[in-house]
Every structure is written in C-alpha cells, then in structure tokens.
Write an enzyme that holds these catalytic residues in place. Structure first.
Site, PDB file in Angstrom:
ATOM      1  N   ASP A   1       0.853  -1.113   0.053  1.00 19.26           N
ATOM      2  CA  ASP A   1      -0.067   0.036   0.051  1.00 19.26           C
ATOM      3  C   ASP A   1       0.811   1.327   0.029  1.00 19.26           C
ATOM      4  O   ASP A   1       1.260   1.758   0.977  1.00 19.26           O
ATOM      5  CB  ASP A   1      -0.860   0.020   1.235  1.00 19.26           C
ATOM      6  CG  ASP A   1      -1.885  -0.943   1.223  1.00 19.26           C
ATOM      7  OD1 ASP A   1      -2.478  -1.807   1.986  1.00 19.26           O
ATOM      8  OD2 ASP A   1      -2.719  -0.857  -0.167  1.00 19.26           O
TER       9      ASP A   1
ATOM     10  N   GLY B   1      -5.512   1.244   7.143  1.00 18.91           N
ATOM     11  CA  GLY B   1      -5.949  -0.006   7.489  1.00 18.91           C
ATOM     12  C   GLY B   1      -6.808   0.085   8.356  1.00 18.91           C
ATOM     13  O   GLY B   1      -6.998   1.202   9.066  1.00 18.91           O
ATOM     14  N   GLY B   2      -7.316  -1.153   8.772  1.00 20.31           N
ATOM     15  CA  GLY B   2      -8.264  -1.189  10.084  1.00 20.31           C
ATOM     16  C   GLY B   2      -9.601  -0.624  10.050  1.00 20.31           C
ATOM     17  O   GLY B   2     -10.192  -0.408  10.895  1.00 20.31           O
TER      18      GLY B   2
ATOM     19  N   ASP C   1     -10.433  -4.593  -1.764  1.00 17.10           N
ATOM     20  CA  ASP C   1      -9.618  -4.234  -0.894  1.00 17.10           C
ATOM     21  C   ASP C   1     -10.302  -3.313   0.462  1.00 17.10           C
ATOM     22  O   ASP C   1     -10.661  -2.051   0.097  1.00 17.10           O
ATOM     23  CB  ASP C   1      -8.576  -3.277  -1.446  1.00 17.10           C
ATOM     24  CG  ASP C   1      -7.346  -2.933  -0.890  1.00 17.10           C
ATOM     25  OD1 ASP C   1      -6.685  -2.125  -1.287  1.00 17.10           O
ATOM     26  OD2 ASP C   1      -7.084  -3.498   0.381  1.00 17.10           O
ATOM     27  N   GLY C   2     -10.119  -3.709   1.695  1.00 17.76           N
ATOM     28  CA  GLY C   2     -10.166  -2.876   2.544  1.00 17.76           C
ATOM     29  C   GLY C   2     -11.490  -3.531   3.726  1.00 17.76           C
ATOM     30  O   GLY C   2     -12.514  -3.604   3.293  1.00 17.76           O
ATOM     31  N   GLY C   3     -11.008  -3.731   4.917  1.00 21.54           N
ATOM     32  CA  GLY C   3     -11.964  -4.088   5.959  1.00 21.54           C
ATOM     33  C   GLY C   3     -12.339  -5.521   5.569  1.00 21.54           C
ATOM     34  O   GLY C   3     -13.565  -5.932   6.237  1.00 21.54           O
TER      35      GLY C   3
END
Ligand code: DX5
Ligand code: ZN
Length: 218
Positions: free
Chosen positions: A33, A147-148, A178-180
């Site tokens: 990233d 992130g997160g 992408d993501g979570g």
C-alpha cells in the site's frame, strides 16, 4: 479465492519474521500500500520501498502494488524496479482517459500486469471502457488511506455488476476487493464474484496466519 496480505501495518521491528510467517502461511501475494501524503493523507512510500527491498531479498511471493498517489508515473518507475506481479493505479488520480491509458501502457510495456483501482464513490460505468486494457480491477471496499477500517457494504453491489459485465464480455480480468475484509464478510465478496481479496488487519491480528488465510481462501 486468492489472498493478498496487506503489509501496511506490519511492525518494522519484526517485519522480516512476519514476512517469513506470511509466506509459510501461504499468502498468494504481498499487497504493497503505497501512499504519497497527497492522494491520501498518510505517506507510506519510504516504508513500503524498504519493505519491498526486504521482500525481494527473502521471498518469491509476488508483489501486488497498490499506488494511492498523485504523481503516478514517478511511483510506477520507483516500484517497477521490484518486478511486481502488478501495479495498480487509481482511476481518480488521472485527469482524463488518455492519461490513464498512457500509464497502463507504460506499466505493460515493462512486462508488469496493469490494474485500476476505484474508490467507493466511483461508479463502475466510469471504467467499463478501459477494462479491456487491464488485468485487475481493485474495488476499494473502504475509503483508501489507512488499514483497520470497516468494509462498506454498498460497494459489494459494484463487484456483482463488474462480475456480470466481465463474464458477459468474456474478459479475463481479476476482481480484487480491498479494505475491511474479514472472515465474517469474505463470503459475501466471493458470492459477488471476487477472485482476490486483500486483508491486512484480519490476518495480522490473528494468532494463526495459516489458519486465517486458509479460512479466507476456503
Ligand atoms: C487502504 C489500503 C488497504 C488496507 C487493507 O487504503 O488500500 O489495502 O490497508 O487493510 P485492512 O484489511 O486492515 O482494511
Ligand atoms: Zn490497498
């Protein structure tokens, strides 16, 4: 389902051990990233460059580079040297289609697969005409930048529509989310037609990388 582990939040002090553990746990890719502090507020370019140097020296697991940057060409050049599997750029970073197609051509001329990423608020109809030029469409299921975060469920519909369009037009394109993403929502993404998922927090916070990656793949 393939898994691309985001190394954004890998702690520097034990990063080599973590990379080894992730390779042993059979992550399909390392998701890099890259953030420039302009396209998104965080700046991770130095750390991601360092991590790519380590990764190239210790493993052959392919690199899945996600550029969240404004000056796309210079970051393509600086991450091209790591011979990544793919370099994915943001649709929203281009001023027009011509510029976007030029970046994609440049990536492919250097024998790297080209990807386009779209933010949650970007409609898929903006990019249908460039699908024939790419190998991967990276659908952001969170707002890019850190992130997160929690997966935004309304983005799943976009994946469904993309899958229908890609299958109807016989295009050979990976749909990557992408993501979570975690063990609770990965099933929805699979149903929607994703074939690669990015996970950072869900894997890195688990006490058994191998088990978590296997469950995400299953
Ligand atoms: C966000 C990045 C994602 C994120 C994934 O801008 O593109 O790859 O780091 O991390 P988790 O899985 O923690 O959301
Ligand atoms: Zn990413």
């Amino acid at each position: 389902m393939e898994v691309s582990t985001s190394i954004l939040n890998v702690k520097k002090e034990d990063c080599i051990q973590t990379f080894y553990n992730l390779e042993t746990a059979k992550t399909d890719y390392f998701h890099i990233d890259v953030m420039d502090g302009e396209f998104v507020p965080n700046n991770t370019s130095e750390l991601m460059t360092e991590y790519c140097e380590y990764l190239k020296s210790i493993t052959n697991v392919p690199l899945d580079v996600h550029l969240m940057v404004k000056d796309v060409i210079s970051y393509i050049k600086s991450f091209m040297i790591f011979e990544p599997r793919n370099i994915t750029i943001h649709f929203e970073a281009a001023n027009d289609k011509k510029e976007l197609l030029g970046w994609l051509a440049y990536i492919k001329e250097n024998n790297v697969k080209a990807g386009i990423s779209i933010k949650p608020n970007t409609d898929i109809k903006e990019i249908l005409d460039i699908l024939p030029y790419i190998h991967t469409i990276l659908v952001m299921t969170v707002e890019p930048g850190k992130g997160g975060q929690e997966l935004m469920p309304e983005t799943i519909e976009k994946i469904k529509k993309l899958r229908e369009y890609i299958d109807k037009n016989n295009l050979d394109i990976d749909i990557e989310a992408d993501g979570g993403i975690n063990l609770d929502n990965v099933g929805l993404l699979k149903e929607a037609g994703c074939n690669i998922i990015v996970a950072g927090t869900c894997i890195l916070k688990s006490d058994n990388f191998k088990e978590t990656i296997e469950k995400l793949k299953a």
